[in-house]
Design a protein around this motif. Structure first.
Motif, short mmCIF file in Angstrom:
data_model
loop_
_atom_site.label_atom_id
_atom_site.label_comp_id
_atom_site.label_asym_id
_atom_site.label_seq_id
_atom_site.Cartn_x
_atom_site.Cartn_y
_atom_site.Cartn_z
N ASP A 84 144.08 15.98 77.83
CA ASP A 84 143.34 16.88 76.94
C ASP A 84 141.95 17.14 77.51
O ASP A 84 141.23 16.21 77.88
N ASP B 31 141.80 28.82 75.79
CA ASP B 31 142.15 28.12 74.55
C ASP B 31 143.59 28.43 74.14
O ASP B 31 144.31 27.56 73.61
N GLU B 32 144.03 29.66 74.40
CA GLU B 32 145.38 30.07 74.02
C GLU B 32 146.44 29.67 75.05
O GLU B 32 147.61 29.58 74.73
N SER C 211 146.91 26.85 76.84
CA SER C 211 147.43 25.48 76.93
C SER C 211 147.06 24.69 75.68
O SER C 211 145.94 24.80 75.17
N ASP C 212 148.01 23.88 75.23
CA ASP C 212 147.74 22.99 74.10
C ASP C 212 146.77 21.87 74.48
O ASP C 212 146.21 21.21 73.61
N HIS C 213 146.60 21.66 75.79
CA HIS C 213 145.70 20.60 76.25
C HIS C 213 144.26 21.09 76.41
O HIS C 213 143.38 20.29 76.75
N SER D 183 140.97 22.86 74.59
CA SER D 183 140.32 23.26 73.35
C SER D 183 138.90 23.70 73.67
O SER D 183 138.24 23.12 74.54
#
Length: 494
Positions: free
Chosen positions: A85, A109-110, A112-114, A116
């Motif tokens: 992350d 931000d869009e 990868s889920d890793h 933020s």
């Protein structure tokens, strides 16, 4: 008199009844209208909520010529491979946001889920940046964090500026946001970054500032190495750089380099022409099937040199494991005063030697450079096709997938900033690709090209300009007049 009063009374009753009916009808219609309005507002709110959840890349089209707000496929592949992350802190005061930076961060931000992205207003959080750096952090700067590792990207590093030293003016030429963010993510998610050791002590050519910046942006650590004092090439070496020594290596230094390479080492070697005898340096190359050809290569083929100087070479880029992108993008490489690299007639069969750069078949070599009086080909000049760059691989431990990799070029001008600019970065793109090929088994390194901000003008040839002027000024208006006349004539007949 009574009769008249009675009639008036009856009329008033009827009037009141009709008025009540009308009000009921209006109330009914008004209630229906209000209900429809509420339903419409509810539908619009729901649609907005749904659209708000759709990634921005599908709702906002990037119509910029250089795709400033779009991340590359290379970056997407890089982000798909993330397993840690990462938080990107956007340091900016409310109202001072850079729209290009802001949209680029939304894409990350869009993607990868890793990943933020969090915005930190320095007015609301005055001490936030102090936990990552002691320096002052300007508006629109970024701090990339993963665990205990962090990297600050200054706003000034996101844009490349060209200075005119004659006028004192500056011009912002390129946006480097994607490359800087990728570099920072790679840095914070990898503890062991490749180290490029540059050999020193033999009059080696100094690396250009732009090349140094490109290597550092790609997260290579560049450090110098003196093998006279070191016991051996360090174990943490990602790649050993030998930049055209002007004096010979000692026998001990050559042995240390050969020991390093035979143990699965990587080396990028430049072998410029020199009048000095370099037997120990040559011994390192000969151990891998390469021998400097001596002299300087000239070209007879006009498609393979520039500026009416036959030693300003535009070599062929051959197909290798690291040149495919340059070939597909039709990139050029420029080498000045390059020495030919010959493949030895006899070398051990475990070596795989592949040409990287070659001349045309009409090239020739000026061997006696010191006494050269003309660039023209003369009797006695070696002619034919020559290698200007070679790649060598040798498997030294198949069980552990340990492989020696060496790339050798016949001119250090590939690393020169000014020469590189003449082919819009093609030289350094080749060098970075070669280093990346050799270091790819150690740490994944990504390097994304900058995006130009220079205005691109639409150039219309004189013939096309006249043609479209005739269409827009003459043909289209006349066509509308004829259509109008036909419609008017038909209506008149009716």
């Amino acid at each position: 008199m009574k009769t008249k009063m009675k009639n008036v009374h009856i009329d008033v009753k009827k009037f009141l009844k009709e008025l009540v009916k009308i009000n009921r009808h209006k109330l009914k219609n008004g209630s229906s209208s209000m209900l429809y309005t509420v339903l419409l507002v509810a539908v619009v709110v729901v649609i907005n909520l749904i659209v708000a959840e759709i990634p921005e890349e599908y709702t906002l089209l990037d119509v910029s010529s250089q795709k400033l707000y779009t991340i590359s496929d290379e970056t997407r592949d890089f982000l798909d491979g993330l397993d840690q992350d990462v938080t990107i802190y956007y340091i900016v005061q409310n109202g001072n946001e850079d729209s290009v930076v802001e949209r680029m961060l939304n894409r990350y931000d869009e993607a990868s889920d890793h990943i933020s992205v969090e915005t930190k207003d320095p007015v609301l959080y005055p001490n936030f940046t102090s936990q990552y750096t002691e320096d002052q952090v300007s508006d629109n700067s970024l701090i990339v964090v993963c665990g205990d590792r962090s990297k600050v990207i200054s706003y000034n590093d996101l844009y490349e500026v060209e200075y005119d030293y004659y006028t004192g003016s500056s011009n912002t030429t390129d946006f480097d946001g994607e490359g800087q963010i990728d570099s920072a993510i790679s840095y914070v998610t990898n503890e062991d970054l490749p180290i490029i050791y540059t050999l020193e002590g033999h009059g080696e050519v100094q690396m250009g500032s732009q090349m140094t910046e490109n290597l550092e942006r790609a997260n290579y650590q560049v450090e110098s190495l003196n093998l006279l004092s070191a016991d051996s090439v360090p174990d943490d070496t990602g790649c050993l750089l030998i930049a055209s020594p002007q004096s010979d290596l000692s026998e001990d230094e050559a042995d240390k380099i050969i020991d390093y390479l035979e143990g699965g080492g990587k080396a990028l070697i430049f072998a410029d022409y020199t009048t000095q005898e370099l037997p120990n340096f040559d011994r390192v190359l000969e151990n891998y099937g390469i021998t400097p050809g001596g002299g300087i290569v000239m070209e007879n083929d006009g498609n393979h040199y520039i500026s009416q100087l036959p030693y300003y070479l535009l070599p062929n880029i051959e197909s290798t494991d690291f040149t495919s992108d340059l070939i597909s993008d039709n990139r050029y490489v420029l080498m000045v005063a390059a020495q030919p690299l010959d493949i030895m007639d006899s070398y051990r069969d475990t070596l795989e030697i592949t040409p990287v750069l070659t001349t045309s078949e009409d090239a020739y070599v000026k061997s006696d450079v010191e006494n050269m009086t003309t660039f023209e080909q003369e009797d006695g000049d070696r002619s034919g096709q020559f290698n200007l760059g070679l790649a060598v691989t040798e498997t030294v431990d198949e069980a552990n997938d340990l492989q020696t990799q060496l790339v050798c070029f016949g001119s250090y001008t590939l690393m020169d900033d000014q020469t590189n600019s003449q082919v819009t970065g093609g030289n350094q793109e080749l060098v970075l690709a070669a280093v990346g090929w050799m270091c790819e088994n150690d740490t994944p390194v990504i390097s994304v090209a900058t995006k130009s901000l220079m205005m691109e003008y639409l150039t219309v040839p004189e013939y096309d300009a006249g043609y479209w002027s005739l269409i827009t000024i003459g043909v289209i208006p006349v066509a509308f007049l004829l259509i109008g006349a036909v419609i008017w004539f038909k209506r008149r007949k009716q």
